[in-house]
Design an enzyme around this catalytic site. Structure first.
Site, PDB file in Angstrom:
ATOM      1  CG  HIS A   1      13.279 103.316 -12.154  1.00  0.00           C
ATOM      2  ND1 HIS A   1      12.437 104.232 -12.733  1.00  0.00           N
ATOM      3  CD2 HIS A   1      12.481 102.322 -11.694  1.00  0.00           C
ATOM      4  CE1 HIS A   1      11.187 103.809 -12.630  1.00  0.00           C
ATOM      5  NE2 HIS A   1      11.178 102.642 -11.996  1.00  0.00           N
TER       6      HIS A   1
ATOM      7  CG  ASP B   1       2.193 129.768   5.566  1.00  0.00           C
ATOM      8  OD1 ASP B   1       2.666 128.621   5.396  1.00  0.00           O
ATOM      9  OD2 ASP B   1       2.519 130.732   4.862  1.00  0.00           O
TER      10      ASP B   1
ATOM     11  CD1 TRP C   1      14.670  99.532  -4.429  1.00  0.00           C
ATOM     12  CD2 TRP C   1      14.561 100.944  -2.690  1.00  0.00           C
ATOM     13  NE1 TRP C   1      13.674  99.099  -3.600  1.00  0.00           N
ATOM     14  CE2 TRP C   1      13.573  99.953  -2.519  1.00  0.00           C
ATOM     15  CE3 TRP C   1      14.673 101.935  -1.719  1.00  0.00           C
ATOM     16  CZ2 TRP C   1      12.712  99.927  -1.430  1.00  0.00           C
ATOM     17  CZ3 TRP C   1      13.806 101.898  -0.625  1.00  0.00           C
ATOM     18  CH2 TRP C   1      12.839 100.903  -0.497  1.00  0.00           C
TER      19      TRP C   1
ATOM     20  CB  SER D   1      14.453 117.292   2.926  1.00  0.00           C
ATOM     21  OG  SER D   1      13.256 117.657   2.309  1.00  0.00           O
ATOM     22  CB  SER D   2      11.743 113.137   4.819  1.00  0.00           C
ATOM     23  OG  SER D   2      11.867 112.911   3.459  1.00  0.00           O
TER      24      SER D   2
ATOM     25  CG  HIS E   1       6.533  97.016   5.279  1.00  0.00           C
ATOM     26  ND1 HIS E   1       6.511  96.360   4.083  1.00  0.00           N
ATOM     27  CD2 HIS E   1       5.258  97.284   5.588  1.00  0.00           C
ATOM     28  CE1 HIS E   1       5.264  96.230   3.690  1.00  0.00           C
ATOM     29  NE2 HIS E   1       4.473  96.773   4.583  1.00  0.00           N
TER      30      HIS E   1
ATOM     31  CD  GLU F   1      10.100 105.686   2.147  1.00  0.00           C
ATOM     32  OE1 GLU F   1      10.250 106.251   3.241  1.00  0.00           O
ATOM     33  OE2 GLU F   1       9.961 106.304   1.080  1.00  0.00           O
TER      34      GLU F   1
ATOM     35  CE1 TYR G   1       0.511  99.711   4.086  1.00  0.00           C
ATOM     36  CE2 TYR G   1       2.585  98.807   4.837  1.00  0.00           C
ATOM     37  CZ  TYR G   1       1.332  98.621   4.319  1.00  0.00           C
ATOM     38  OH  TYR G   1       0.902  97.377   4.020  1.00  0.00           O
TER      39      TYR G   1
ATOM     40  CB  SER H   1     -10.588 109.298   1.879  1.00  0.00           C
ATOM     41  OG  SER H   1     -10.017 108.028   2.037  1.00  0.00           O
TER      42      SER H   1
ATOM     43  CG  HIS I   1       6.589  91.222   4.382  1.00  0.00           C
ATOM     44  ND1 HIS I   1       5.469  91.823   4.869  1.00  0.00           N
ATOM     45  CD2 HIS I   1       7.190  92.146   3.617  1.00  0.00           C
ATOM     46  CE1 HIS I   1       5.392  93.060   4.405  1.00  0.00           C
ATOM     47  NE2 HIS I   1       6.427  93.273   3.649  1.00  0.00           N
ATOM     48  CG  HIS I   2      10.486  93.606   2.645  1.00  0.00           C
ATOM     49  ND1 HIS I   2      10.058  94.126   1.441  1.00  0.00           N
ATOM     50  CD2 HIS I   2       9.711  94.187   3.593  1.00  0.00           C
ATOM     51  CE1 HIS I   2       9.077  94.991   1.657  1.00  0.00           C
ATOM     52  NE2 HIS I   2       8.847  95.042   2.955  1.00  0.00           N
TER      53      HIS I   2
ATOM     54  CB  THR J   1      -5.559  97.053   3.295  1.00  0.00           C
ATOM     55  OG1 THR J   1      -4.384  97.200   4.083  1.00  0.00           O
ATOM     56  CG2 THR J   1      -5.347  97.727   1.961  1.00  0.00           C
TER      57      THR J   1
ATOM     58  CE  LYS K   1      -7.546 103.993   4.223  1.00  0.00           C
ATOM     59  NZ  LYS K   1      -7.549 104.849   5.397  1.00  0.00           N
TER      60      LYS K   1
ATOM     61  NE  ARG L   1      13.421  93.322  -7.510  1.00  0.00           N
ATOM     62  CZ  ARG L   1      13.227  94.011  -6.368  1.00  0.00           C
ATOM     63  NH1 ARG L   1      12.929  93.374  -5.253  1.00  0.00           N
ATOM     64  NH2 ARG L   1      13.306  95.307  -6.352  1.00  0.00           N
TER      65      ARG L   1
END
Lengths: 535, 288
Positions: free
Chosen positions: A78, A107, A143, A170-171, A254, A256, A258, A269, A303-304, A329, A332, A451
């Site tokens: 998932h 293009d 994951w 690809s990315s 991390h 990622e 963002y 925006s 922090h993870h 943040t 924003k 979890r």
């Protein structure tokens, strides 16, 4: 018949190949964007089915639909499907469609590369999903793929790693294309600080992608060689270090998150000024805030890992750097609020999703701030509180922004208006039940539910039931989304004007609806630019 | 037609949820909604920090959401609001809304940093226990004695947790939160855990103690707690790092007793093992 079609095609002066060739050999940014979006929607529904299965298993204590190993596969897949299969390709699809239109380019700069970066994905997704059916089932280590647990899986393990390599390639290719396009193909007069925010946020996202996807590839490759070639990068018994993987993974992980949210900031925006009929407040501050967030995302990964036993000084550093992210943040959010302030607001579906984003993403931000405080994090870490936090920023955050973006630009893509009433149903069902689904998970986490568990103690039953009911209705109401889009393309009311939104500014709205197959073959005029950028 | 069916669906689900809420709150009240205060000074301080952060967030939310809601109500096109298109920039407010969050953050960071330093103090423990995670259970070895316990999910929970077991979890005492052998610690004394693992990463968590630390192969993580002298009792927790198929089935149960009772338990447990006195705990650390 074929001849007739041929003639018709010539009449349009589109010169596009027909049938399967148009898609397999696609080099047109609109076709490739469409394929990305279809792929993302497909994976979103598959990932959603996995989520429904998870919520069914967790509906009550003791109820068992699946073996725990299968449950772990479901949570793992998932996460991977939603991150790499749904949200990231959706952003690339939107980038493909909108960046050339928004900067006045004909293009993307590298169309064949564009074709490659899309067509890698079906193979990657097939490989990843096929791993469910090999002996031992899909990878079930989460994951995050922490070793040594990750080393315990069978045939699915190399399949997943190869799929991640493919998705990473690809990315990276997609990100290179975005950067080259934005740097080289902007219309004359479109200076960097006149670019729409969606283009800005994507430019910064593309740099993040190029910086961290190779890190992920390296981390999983080290796992691969540990497994098959006798290395011991992460194997303590061989002198390696399992915690090294955590550091490397989260150094990717991390930025990622963002990557998953910055383009959402860009879309919000775009939408809020349109439906507030007012230019974006603090445009430059928005750009600088985005860049600051991107920079900070590289120095907060610890922090993870507050419970892995890092030195206290490192924990302090990561706590403070994480808290700092709240400043840009906050800027924003305040800018969006100030954009609405003394505006002239109307609530078409894109705006509804944008407003919901503001409220609910902020809630995810608040729980993020709480999680940054290390002593409290000792209690939150690894519980449903964390699950609630990141789902608040990713579902009513990233996913709502994607919905908002599609409802905003679909008329431009299709030349037709969708069924507003149904889209509002989609919104209200989503916004109500996403909260029923995820808000109780805060309570579960605080009350002590870890979890990634397939079964739980009876005292957690009530809120799990509420969450599951919310999940089922939220999940079911997402079926409305493809229905609304398909209905719009097939039988929506054609749009005469360039823009169905009276408050919209931006070069994409200087083009007719639908945007012609080849757009901006002559660059936009300064007058269009001035009207489009509003300054 | 479509509208009425959707409407009915919505109504039933909202009512269904509303029906459940009092039940959820009635069942065991606050415990189901919030972090436990716990029984150590660390867990109580963490609870206070958590509540402080929560209320700060609620305060910010009231202000920010309040302004937003004001706009949503009063600045609507439908009410004839005219956009003020000149309102695009204001250095003054931008400085304010950058500086004020910094001050708020500092006011949260300082107590958090203080508490962090305080609770990471592992000096001068009175009791040392080696904790070793394995798939799926915990081994506890009391340093300085030959007492060693292997603690696994209780048989009754294990039976009920099998696929299609037909046993209701509510009929099992402390379903999934009970073990065959509890780890025993004294109240009022500083207990230091030395945590490691023999296979994959696990995490040792007891919410009431305010302690969570990962068990990592190749590492020995230290963590300490002192249970309040007036709070003997049984405290339950779970593994909080995904560790495979049995992740949900390796709970932690701590029995906190008076120091005298602890000494007696240690002695009794040691005597009952007779021949084990010969080998040191260090030698058995990795031999689960």
């Amino acid at each position: 018949m074929a001849e007739l079609l041929q003639t018709a095609a010539h009449a349009e002066h589109d010169h596009k190949p027909h049938g399967w060739r148009r898609w397999v050999f696609a080099t047109n940014h609109k076709d490739i964007g469409t394929m990305y979006l279809i792929a993302a929607a497909t994976m979103f529904l598959i990932g959603g089915l996995a989520a429904m299965a998870i919520r069914a298993q967790l509906f009550k204590s003791g109820m068992k639909l699946f073996d725990p190993a299968m449950f772990n596969s479901l949570t793992t897949m998932h996460g991977l499907i939603m991150i790499f299969g749904a949200i990231m390709p959706a952003w690339v699809g939107l980038a493909n469609w909108m960046i050339p239109l928004q900067i006045g380019a004909p293009d993307m700069a590298l169309p064949r590369l564009n074709n490659l970066s899309f067509w890698i994905l079906p193979f990657a997704f097939t490989l990843m999903l096929a791993s469910f059916f090999v002996p031992g089932g899909a990878v079930a280590g989460g994951w995050t793929m922490y070793p040594p647990l990750m080393q315990q899986f069978g045939a699915a393990f190399p399949m997943l790693i190869f799929a991640i390599h493919l998705m990473g390639i690809s990315s990276i290719l997609g990100a290179i294309n975005v950067i080259v396009t934005i740097m080289n193909l902007r219309a004359p007069g479109m200076t960097l600080l006149r670019m729409p925010l969606f283009v800005w946020t994507w430019l910064i996202t593309a740099y993040l992608l190029i910086a961290v996807m190779p890190v992920l590839a390296g981390a999983v490759t080290m796992q691969l060689t540990d497994h098959f070639f006798g290395t011991s990068f992460f194997n303590a018994a061989g002198g390696g270090d399992p915690v090294l993987f955590l550091h490397v993974f989260w150094f990717f992980g991390h930025p990622e998150v963002y990557i998953l949210i910055l383009p959402a900031f860009g879309i919000i925006s775009e939408i809020i000024p349109t439906f507030s009929r007012k230019p974006l407040f603090g445009y430059e501050a928005m750009v600088y805030a985005t860049a600051s967030i991107a920079f900070l995302s590289f120095i907060v990964w610890g922090h993870h890992m507050f419970t892995v036993g890092m030195p206290v000084a490192a924990q302090l550093f990561f706590m403070l750097s994480t808290m700092l992210i709240a400043v840009p943040t906050g800027v924003k959010v305040f800018n969006w609020v100030a954009t609405m302030w003394r505006g002239s607001l109307s609530f078409e579906p894109p705006m509804l999703f944008a407003v919901a984003f503001l409220f609910l993403f902020s809630i995810g931000g608040f729980s993020g701030l709480m999680l940054a405080l290390v002593p409290s994090d000792y209690q939150y870490h690894g519980t449903y509180f964390v699950v609630a936090h990141f789902h608040y920023v990713l579902v009513p955050g990233a996913v709502f922004a994607i919905f908002g973006g599609v409802y905003y630009w679909l008329p431009k893509w299709s030349g037709r208006m969708y069924d507003m009433r149904l889209a509002k149903w989609h919104f209200w069902l989503s916004v109500i039940f996403v909260n029923v689904l995820f808000f109780p998970q805060h309570f579960l986490g605080l009350a002590g539910m870890p979890r990634r568990i397939p079964d739980y103690a009876p005292q957690f039953t009530d809120w799990n039931m509420v969450s599951s009911i919310g999940g089922f209705i939220f999940g079911a109401s997402q079926v409305l989304f493809p229905y609304i889009v398909i209905k719009c393309i097939r039988s929506g009311k054609p749009i005469e004007a360039n823009s169905p939104w009276d408050g919209a500014h931006g070069l994409e709205w200087e083009l007719p609806c639908p945007a012609p197959y080849h757009s901006w073959q002559t660059p936009p005029t300064e007058a269009m630019l001035a009207h489009g950028t509003g300054h | 037609m479509k509208r009425t069916r959707l409407g009915r669906l919505l109504a039933t689900s909202v009512l269904g949820l509303a029906g459940r809420l009092p039940l959820a709150w009635g069942a065991s009240g606050w415990d189901e909604l919030n972090m436990p205060r716990g029984v150590t000074s660390a867990s109580r301080s963490i609870y206070a920090l958590h509540m402080m952060a929560l209320w700060v967030c609620v305060g910010i939310a009231v202000v920010v959401f309040g302004v937003m809601i004001w706009s949503l109500i009063f600045h609507r096109k439908a009410r004839g609001a005219v956009p003020d298109v000149t309102l695009t920039h204001s250095t003054k407010v931008e400085v304010v809304w950058t500086a004020v969050p910094v001050i708020i953050l500092a006011s949260m960071a300082i107590p958090a940093a203080r508490l962090l330093l305080k609770i990471n103090n592992n000096a001068d423990p009175q009791v040392n226990i080696r904790v070793t995670g394995f798939q799926w259970g915990w081994r506890y070895q009391y340093v300085g004695s030959d007492v060693s316990i292997i603690s696994k999910l209780s048989a009754s929970s294990n039976a009920a947790s099998q696929l299609h077991s037909g046993i209701s979890p509510t009929s099992v005492p402390h379903y999934l939160l009970s073990v065959d052998h509890k780890v025993v610690v004294p109240v009022g004394e500083k207990v230091r855990l030395l945590i490691t693992s023999v296979d994959v990463i696990h995490s040792w968590w007891v919410p009431d103690l305010g302690v969570k630390r990962d068990a990592i192969p190749g590492y020995i993580n230290e963590v300490s707690f002192t249970i309040a002298a007036n709070r003997p009792g049984i405290y339950r927790g779970q593994c909080t790092e995904l560790c495979g198929r049995g992740h949900a089935y390796m709970p932690i149960v701590v029995r906190a007793v008076t120091p005298a009772a602890y000494q007696a338990w240690l002695k009794q447990h040691s005597l009952s093992r007779g021949e084990a006195a010969a080998h040191t705990p260090a030698a058995t650390l990795t031999s689960t």
